[in-house]
Design a protein around this motif. Structure first.
Motif, mmCIF file in Angstrom:
data_model
loop_
_atom_site.group_PDB
_atom_site.id
_atom_site.type_symbol
_atom_site.label_atom_id
_atom_site.label_comp_id
_atom_site.label_asym_id
_atom_site.label_seq_id
_atom_site.Cartn_x
_atom_site.Cartn_y
_atom_site.Cartn_z
ATOM 1 N N ARG A 56 17.930 7.654 0.224
ATOM 2 C CA ARG A 56 16.725 6.960 0.669
ATOM 3 C C ARG A 56 15.481 7.838 0.593
ATOM 4 O O ARG A 56 14.369 7.343 0.692
ATOM 5 N N LYS A 57 15.650 9.153 0.446
ATOM 6 C CA LYS A 57 14.486 10.042 0.414
ATOM 7 C C LYS A 57 13.552 9.715 -0.737
ATOM 8 O O LYS A 57 12.333 9.719 -0.595
ATOM 9 N N ALA A 58 14.130 9.429 -1.919
ATOM 10 C CA ALA A 58 13.301 9.156 -3.092
ATOM 11 C C ALA A 58 12.426 7.929 -2.888
ATOM 12 O O ALA A 58 11.276 7.886 -3.341
ATOM 13 N N LEU A 59 12.953 6.906 -2.165
ATOM 14 C CA LEU A 59 12.173 5.696 -1.926
ATOM 15 C C LEU A 59 10.941 6.004 -1.081
ATOM 16 O O LEU A 59 9.828 5.559 -1.384
ATOM 17 N N TYR A 60 11.114 6.778 -0.030
ATOM 18 C CA TYR A 60 10.016 7.023 0.898
ATOM 19 C C TYR A 60 9.051 8.091 0.389
ATOM 20 O O TYR A 60 7.929 8.187 0.885
ATOM 21 N N GLU A 61 9.486 8.896 -0.564
ATOM 22 C CA GLU A 61 8.531 9.822 -1.180
ATOM 23 C C GLU A 61 7.450 9.052 -1.932
ATOM 24 O O GLU A 61 6.285 9.453 -1.968
ATOM 25 N N GLY A 62 7.827 7.923 -2.557
ATOM 26 C CA GLY A 62 6.828 7.073 -3.199
ATOM 27 C C GLY A 62 5.906 6.427 -2.190
ATOM 28 O O GLY A 62 4.700 6.267 -2.434
ATOM 29 N N LEU A 63 6.436 6.051 -1.019
ATOM 30 C CA LEU A 63 5.616 5.445 0.020
ATOM 31 C C LEU A 63 4.588 6.433 0.565
ATOM 32 O O LEU A 63 3.502 6.029 1.007
ATOM 33 N N GLN A 64 4.903 7.715 0.524
ATOM 34 C CA GLN A 64 3.969 8.709 1.035
ATOM 35 C C GLN A 64 2.685 8.758 0.222
ATOM 36 O O GLN A 64 1.639 9.152 0.728
ATOM 37 N N GLN A 65 2.747 8.351 -1.039
ATOM 38 C CA GLN A 65 1.529 8.333 -1.861
ATOM 39 C C GLN A 65 0.507 7.354 -1.284
ATOM 40 O O GLN A 65 -0.686 7.655 -1.200
ATOM 41 N N GLY A 66 0.984 6.172 -0.892
ATOM 42 C CA GLY A 66 0.083 5.202 -0.285
ATOM 43 C C GLY A 66 -0.468 5.684 1.039
ATOM 44 O O GLY A 66 -1.638 5.453 1.369
ATOM 45 N N LEU A 67 0.377 6.386 1.818
ATOM 46 C CA LEU A 67 -0.081 6.903 3.102
ATOM 47 C C LEU A 67 -1.125 7.996 2.899
ATOM 48 O O LEU A 67 -2.100 8.087 3.662
ATOM 49 N N CYS A 68 -0.932 8.832 1.892
ATOM 50 C CA CYS A 68 -1.927 9.868 1.583
ATOM 51 C C CYS A 68 -3.273 9.241 1.254
ATOM 52 O O CYS A 68 -4.330 9.691 1.726
ATOM 53 N N GLU A 69 -3.255 8.192 0.425
ATOM 54 C CA GLU A 69 -4.495 7.514 0.068
ATOM 55 C C GLU A 69 -5.141 6.870 1.292
ATOM 56 O O GLU A 69 -6.376 6.880 1.442
ATOM 57 N N ALA A 70 -4.304 6.314 2.185
ATOM 58 C CA ALA A 70 -4.841 5.697 3.400
ATOM 59 C C ALA A 70 -5.517 6.737 4.283
ATOM 60 O O ALA A 70 -6.579 6.477 4.872
ATOM 61 N N LEU A 71 -4.929 7.934 4.403
ATOM 62 C CA LEU A 71 -5.520 8.985 5.230
ATOM 63 C C LEU A 71 -6.827 9.499 4.629
ATOM 64 O O LEU A 71 -7.750 9.868 5.361
ATOM 65 N N ARG A 72 -6.910 9.532 3.296
ATOM 66 C CA ARG A 72 -8.139 10.010 2.657
ATOM 67 C C ARG A 72 -9.270 8.991 2.765
ATOM 68 O O ARG A 72 -10.423 9.349 2.974
ATOM 69 N N SER A 73 -8.931 7.715 2.623
ATOM 70 C CA SER A 73 -9.967 6.679 2.603
ATOM 71 C C SER A 73 -10.302 6.128 3.985
ATOM 72 O O SER A 73 -11.327 5.476 4.148
#
Length: 524
Positions: A347-364
């Protein structure tokens, strides 16, 4: 502090003989006459700012004093106590324009509730009241009826009866009383295992037009419960915060249809929801359809500000959808994506992709106030995004939870410690289960506690200045320049009231020739 056993007093004061309301502004309650009882012990402790008690001990002391006032049937003492709050130094404040009464974890009978109703009816100043009866035990069958009778008094605006052991008849009476109530705005009803709860709550939502917050967390709901609540909300324009978080729902697999029906009703609803709690309510079949509905709620012009999806196991498509949703513009301020199975390799690989969206949310979106990622393994990109957010001068993050799921994730979390130690907005930072004895964790805990004290102390003069402006409708030129500058910075950073922020900034600009404020505290 030792508290003696509470005892009943037979003589009940006549409310018609109550002294004038000046007693509210006294330093001590009317009964403080050298007696040794729970109320006077609490007053002696909390009126002394150097007593050395922690906030939890001070709150417990106030709770015991409130129980003493109810059991002794002292009208004026109860009113004096309810009009005061605890300062950051756990001492009593001056009299407030609102009241709060904490009777949580008490043993109450029908006579106690009758006394509370009589006290509400004879109060000398009509101010809003927040009444907390959470985790209390009712000793007789008449308590449910008397509890519903309390809502006939218009003063109660917040009622907390979490985990009070209310059953079918009690919940039905309470909801029937709320149907015609026009002042109650917040109801905490979680933890009460009533089988007729959903029917009573749905009927209440169809008729009540003032309730803003409904908390049913910890209730065991069936699929039909979600459907009924959803249909009732389609015609309800007032409710904006709904919490249904619970791992106790009956037949979790059978709740898929009900959860989807609830979310579909919220999408159809004209009034946007502000907060939605669905932790541990993850559908087992149609999770993608449910996430599409949540994405629609997030992308509305006045979309969700708070979302809790803890314990939702997501597949690849669901992670991809949530990732795209977080990358898009939204109004999220509070987000809980805590998981319990992220340490599994598949399941780690799935949530590593989700972290990209979270990174963008924190920046914006630098407005995040709450972020809970318990159980996550933080990748390098997410660590960098959190570090930049914590070091930003506009950071408003107050709560950050990153409880470790593995030893490797623990090492990743340590990389955030230098940024946390320099942040001035966090008031709650949790990275592991239980308490830590390491020197570094103790330093961070002290720093976060200092943040809370500074924010509370700076908001106090800001509120005073605002009240002064509202009364005199003049610029508070008497407030020192340094205080105005600090207030401006702190209100902007912790998301204070917009009207207060604008008035203070305008006062600074007019009084000091538009000089940009620079906080001395911030620069330390």
């Amino acid at each position: 502090m030792q508290i003696t056993t509470l005892g009943k007093r037979t003589d009940t004061p006549d409310p018609r003989l109550a002294p004038p309301k000046q007693f509210l502004y006294a330093d001590k309650p009317p009964s403080a006459a050298g007696k040794t009882d729970e109320l006077n012990q609490a007053v002696e402790v909390l009126c002394n700012p150097h007593h050395g008690h922690t906030k939890a001990e001070a709150e417990w002391c106030v709770n015991r004093a409130a129980q003493w006032c109810v059991e002794r049937r002292t009208f004026d003492d109860l009113e004096w106590l309810s009009r005061r709050a605890l300062h950051v130094d756990t001492a009593f404040s001056k009299v407030r324009d609102e009241a709060a009464l904490d009777l949580s974890d008490s043993e109450l009978n029908s006579e106690d509730l009758t006394f509370l109703k009589a006290w509400l009816a004879q109060r000398q100043e009509e101010v809003p009241l927040a009444l907390c009866l959470a985790y209390s035990k009712f000793s007789d069958v008449q308590c449910g009826q008397n509890l519903a009778a309390l809502l006939s008094e218009p003063a109660i605006v917040v009622l907390d009866v979490t985990d009070c052991g209310l059953w079918d008849d009690d919940v039905i009476r309470l909801c029937n009383a709320i149907e015609s109530n026009s002042t109650l705005t917040t109801l905490h009803l979680g933890g009460n295992l009533s089988e007729d709860l959903s029917l009573a709550v749905s009927d209440m939502l169809k008729r009540n037009s003032t309730l803003v917050t409904l908390d049913l967390a910890g209730c065991a709901l069936e699929s039909s419960c979600f459907e009924r609540i959803g249909r009732a909300l389609e015609g309800n324009a007032s409710l904006k915060q709904l919490y249904l978080d619970s791992p106790l729902h009956r037949n979790p697999g059978a709740c898929d249809v009900g959860i989807q029906s609830l979310l579909t009703s919220l999408v159809k609803r004209e009034t946007s929801m502000q907060c939605l709690g669905l932790s541990y309510c993850a559908p087992q079949v149609n999770g993608l359809a449910c996430l599409r509905a949540i994405a629609h709620l997030l992308q509305r012009p006045s979309g969700l500000q708070g979302l809790s999806l803890a314990g939702w196991p997501m597949d690849r498509d669901e992670c991809s959808l949530l990732n795209r949703t977080l990358c898009a513009p939204h109004e999220l301020i509070h987000l809980d994506l805590s998981q319990s199975d992220l340490c599994k390799k598949e399941r780690k690989a799935l949530y590593e992709g989700l972290q990209q969206g979270l990174c963008e949310a924190l920046r914006s979106n630098p407005k995040f106030a709450t972020l809970k990622l318990n159980g996550w393994y933080l990748g390098p990109a997410l660590i960098d995004s959190l570090t930049l957010l914590l070091l930003s001068k506009t950071c408003r993050l107050k709560t950050l939870e990153l409880k470790e799921g593995s030893r490797k994730s623990k090492k990743q979390h340590k990389k955030l410690h230098p940024a946390v130690a320099r942040n001035l907005s966090l008031v709650s930072f949790k990275t592991k289960e239980g308490s830590s004895t390491s020197k570094q964790h103790r330093k961070i805990a002290q720093h976060v506690a200092g943040n809370m004290q500074r924010q509370t102390r700076l908001l106090a003069p800001a509120t005073v200045a605002f009240d002064s402006m509202m009364r005199s409708r003049k610029t508070p030129t008497s407030v020192p320049r340094e205080i105005l500058q600090d207030i401006t910075h702190w209100i902007d950073r912790i998301g204070g009231p917009l009207d207060l922020q604008n008035l203070i900034i305008a006062a600074v600009n007019r009084s000091y020739n538009d000089a940009p404020p620079s906080s001395s505290l911030f620069c330390k």
